[in-house]
Design a protein around this motif. Structure first.
Motif, PDB file in Angstrom:
ATOM      1  N   GLY A  87       0.800  -1.220   0.000  1.00  0.00           N
ATOM      2  CA  GLY A  87       0.000   0.000   0.000  1.00  0.00           C
ATOM      3  C   GLY A  87       0.831   1.268   0.000  1.00  0.00           C
ATOM      4  O   GLY A  87       0.394   2.315   0.486  1.00  0.00           O
ATOM      5  N   ILE A  88       2.069   1.195  -0.524  1.00  0.00           N
ATOM      6  CA  ILE A  88       2.941   2.373  -0.577  1.00  0.00           C
ATOM      7  C   ILE A  88       3.379   2.623  -2.016  1.00  0.00           C
ATOM      8  O   ILE A  88       3.364   1.723  -2.846  1.00  0.00           O
ATOM      9  CB  ILE A  88       4.180   2.214   0.332  1.00  0.00           C
ATOM     10  CG1 ILE A  88       4.995   0.964  -0.067  1.00  0.00           C
ATOM     11  CG2 ILE A  88       3.777   2.137   1.792  1.00  0.00           C
ATOM     12  CD1 ILE A  88       6.290   0.796   0.729  1.00  0.00           C
ATOM     13  N   THR A  89       3.762   3.861  -2.292  1.00  0.00           N
ATOM     14  CA  THR A  89       4.196   4.219  -3.648  1.00  0.00           C
ATOM     15  C   THR A  89       5.560   3.599  -3.960  1.00  0.00           C
ATOM     16  O   THR A  89       6.303   3.227  -3.052  1.00  0.00           O
ATOM     17  CB  THR A  89       4.291   5.748  -3.803  1.00  0.00           C
ATOM     18  OG1 THR A  89       5.150   6.273  -2.785  1.00  0.00           O
ATOM     19  CG2 THR A  89       2.918   6.394  -3.683  1.00  0.00           C
ATOM     20  N   TYR A  90       5.856   3.511  -5.263  1.00  0.00           N
ATOM     21  CA  TYR A  90       7.109   2.877  -5.688  1.00  0.00           C
ATOM     22  C   TYR A  90       8.334   3.585  -5.122  1.00  0.00           C
ATOM     23  O   TYR A  90       9.333   2.939  -4.762  1.00  0.00           O
ATOM     24  CB  TYR A  90       7.189   2.846  -7.217  1.00  0.00           C
ATOM     25  CG  TYR A  90       6.501   1.656  -7.856  1.00  0.00           C
ATOM     26  CD1 TYR A  90       5.517   0.944  -7.175  1.00  0.00           C
ATOM     27  CD2 TYR A  90       6.833   1.238  -9.141  1.00  0.00           C
ATOM     28  CE1 TYR A  90       4.887  -0.142  -7.751  1.00  0.00           C
ATOM     29  CE2 TYR A  90       6.214   0.143  -9.731  1.00  0.00           C
ATOM     30  CZ  TYR A  90       5.235  -0.543  -9.032  1.00  0.00           C
ATOM     31  OH  TYR A  90       4.624  -1.630  -9.606  1.00  0.00           O
ATOM     32  N   ASP A  91       8.302   4.916  -5.056  1.00  0.00           N
ATOM     33  CA  ASP A  91       9.482   5.614  -4.522  1.00  0.00           C
ATOM     34  C   ASP A  91       9.698   5.282  -3.042  1.00  0.00           C
ATOM     35  O   ASP A  91      10.837   5.055  -2.607  1.00  0.00           O
ATOM     36  CB  ASP A  91       9.397   7.129  -4.752  1.00  0.00           C
ATOM     37  CG  ASP A  91       8.094   7.737  -4.249  1.00  0.00           C
ATOM     38  OD1 ASP A  91       7.152   6.986  -3.959  1.00  0.00           O
ATOM     39  OD2 ASP A  91       8.028   8.980  -4.168  1.00  0.00           O
ATOM     40  N   MET A  92       8.604   5.202  -2.284  1.00  0.00           N
ATOM     41  CA  MET A  92       8.723   4.817  -0.876  1.00  0.00           C
ATOM     42  C   MET A  92       9.174   3.361  -0.747  1.00  0.00           C
ATOM     43  O   MET A  92       9.923   3.009   0.173  1.00  0.00           O
ATOM     44  CB  MET A  92       7.394   5.017  -0.148  1.00  0.00           C
ATOM     45  CG  MET A  92       6.984   6.468   0.042  1.00  0.00           C
ATOM     46  SD  MET A  92       8.173   7.407   1.065  1.00  0.00           S
ATOM     47  CE  MET A  92       9.111   8.295  -0.193  1.00  0.00           C
ATOM     48  N   ASP A  93       8.734   2.515  -1.665  1.00  0.00           N
ATOM     49  CA  ASP A  93       9.126   1.107  -1.616  1.00  0.00           C
ATOM     50  C   ASP A  93      10.621   0.954  -1.860  1.00  0.00           C
ATOM     51  O   ASP A  93      11.260   0.068  -1.290  1.00  0.00           O
ATOM     52  CB  ASP A  93       8.341   0.293  -2.644  1.00  0.00           C
ATOM     53  CG  ASP A  93       8.607  -1.194  -2.506  1.00  0.00           C
ATOM     54  OD1 ASP A  93       8.421  -1.719  -1.389  1.00  0.00           O
ATOM     55  OD2 ASP A  93       9.019  -1.824  -3.492  1.00  0.00           O
TER      56      ASP A  93
END
Length: 502
Positions: A87-93
């Motif tokens: 449930g997180i954006t790719y940059d945060m991942d």
């Protein structure tokens, strides 16, 4: 006790041995990792016994010989693409991955931004990485890639993109999701290594589809269900059959692009490719770890149903098109499955329908059913005090701890105090307590209440529980259930007519 269908230790031994055999042929091997490097929950669900972190543990065994490049497509950052399981954006991942890789003692060489053309949000992400001393390389899109061979393998193609210096014999190229540019990054590196007089090779670390399992095996069909939005289709690798007279399963994108990739590699190296098929390119020993095919088949069928629910919910949220929904329905029909084959579905729906009849409400009453590991079904519903997730969690751990339903684990005074704080001090329009709030209250109560402690100790037994909700859950509740280890599905129904407060 959950039946096991897979031997993770045998798999790691087979896979690491196979990788090292590939490395022996080159000065450097660029190893593209398909699927998730950390937390491969799809593999864990369809291969009972599979370690979700098997890939990272395998790399940990090879850490003295390996370093990692993480690719991300600039367009995915720009549109805030979400990684569904976290449930997180790719940059945060990517930030999450770097932290976890470091914990395993693995060297992260850099982050590669692919198809970069100065996108504003991507610029900010690059600044964030560089100011934390993480190297970033930017690769532009190559016009007519991958069809224009002459341009791609030239100073106007790969030559214009930055070379990424590496020091170890195995370079793992991974990404937060598909379409991130992993293959192009590997080929770009092969081009520059060749120009520097080094012998570099390319291989693909595959998990799915499983090449030595039948085409229509539920395990391989579950892969199609998992990639239904990408329109991936499993097929027989015709190149492999023509060369070796052996049946091997691959998927459409790899089979279709193989001749082009083979020619690019041959033009880069000036030699005939050692690979005669896309299956040859892969390093995939998953099939050799299966120890109980019947268990794997049943788990794969359940995953197909789970994907059907997820696809319908994504359509309801406007994230995918109707064609994708129709595709997953065809897959369900192909395997002769219906959604009610998931055991938690009917109990949740039947309880919800009873509540609807009692309240005569237009909204679908929110009910969750948990299928415990021993097969018992426990339900929970939303009330004015707590939501369905919270209720189901408390009811389940009370059941597991053999605590009577009449006994309260949490003092109503405490719960009402939390509600009052949410409403009056935090100005929240949602006063029903969420799962994470109930869990914190339970942890605090367990300090002084032995009964609460008894129930609290049972939380670990929710890992692996199958659950179904009659309405779509909030991101917070969905994530809390995932962190507890539950596999949750939902009917494609909003819990109310509210557009924002759900």
């Amino acid at each position: 006790m959950k039946k096991l269908g897979f031997d993770p230790q045998k798999y790691i031994e087979e896979q690491s041995k196979y990788i090292l055999e590939r490395v022996d042929h080159y000065d450097k091997l660029y190893l593209e990792f398909g699927g998730k490097l950390i937390g491969d929950m799809h593999a864990k669900r369809v291969l009972p016994g599979f370690d979700a972190d098997a890939k990272i543990k395998l790399l940990q065994k090879l850490k003295d010989q390996a370093e990692i490049l993480i690719c991300v497509y600039a367009g995915d950052i720009e549109r805030n693409k979400i990684r569904g399981d976290y449930g997180i954006t790719y940059d945060m991942d990517i930030l999450r991955q770097i932290d976890e890789l470091r914990e395993y003692g693995l060297a992260v060489n850099s982050v590669v931004i692919t198809r970069y053309s100065g996108q504003p949000s991507t610029k900010m992400f690059i600044n964030k990485l560089e100011r934390r001393d993480i190297k970033v390389y930017k690769h532009a899109a190559i016009e007519d890639y991958p069809s224009n061979l002459e341009k791609i393998v030239s100073e106007e193609g790969f030559g214009k993109n930055e070379y990424i210096p590496t020091t170890k014999p195995i370079v793992v190229v991974t990404a937060p999701g598909p379409g991130s540019g992993k293959l192009a990054t590997c080929l770009n590196q092969l081009y520059h290594e060749s120009r520097n007089g080094k012998t570099a090779g390319y291989s693909k670390f595959e998990t799915f589809p499983v090449w030595n399992v039948p085409l229509k095996h539920p395990l391989n069909i579950a892969y199609e269900a998992a990639t239904v939005d990408l329109k991936d289709v499993n097929m027989i690798d015709s190149f492999h059959f023509d060369k070796y007279q052996k049946v091997a399963v691959n998927y459409n994108r790899d089979v279709e692009t193989f001749p082009v990739i083979k020619r690019i590699i041959e033009k880069i190296t000036g030699e005939e490719s050692v690979y005669q098929s896309p299956t040859d390119m892969g390093v995939n020993r998953v099939g050799f770890g299966i120890v109980d095919d019947d268990v794997v088949k049943e788990a794969s069928k359940q995953e197909i149903i789970r994907r059907c629910f997820a696809t319908e919910c994504d359509f309801k949220k406007g994230l995918i098109d109707e064609e994708t929904v129709n595709r997953i329905k065809l897959i369900m029909e192909e395997v002769e499955l219906k959604k009610e084959d998931r055991k938690a579905v009917l109990p949740a729906r039947e309880y919800s329908e009873r509540l609807r009849e009692q309240t005569q409400s237009n909204d679908t009453p929110a009910v969750i059913a948990f299928e415990l590991q021993d097969g018992r079904i426990v339900t929970g519903r939303t009330s004015s005090l707590m939501d369905s997730c919270s209720s189901a969690i408390l009811n389940s751990i009370k059941t597991l701890a053999n605590i009577s339903d009449e006994i309260l684990l949490l003092s109503p005074v405490i719960l009402e105090t939390i509600q009052t704080m949410k409403q009056k001090d935090l100005h929240s329009k949602i006063t029903a307590l969420k799962a994470n709030e109930i869990l914190i209250a339970l942890a605090i109560s367990a300090v002084t209440n032995p009964t609460a402690q008894l129930a609290y100790d049972k939380l670990s037994e929710l890992n692996g529980v199958q659950a179904h909700s009659t309405v779509m859950l909030s991101k917070n509740d969905e994530q809390t259930l995932r962190e507890l280890g539950l596999d949750i599905t939902s009917d494609a129904v909003y819990p109310s007519e509210n557009l924002y407060y759900i």
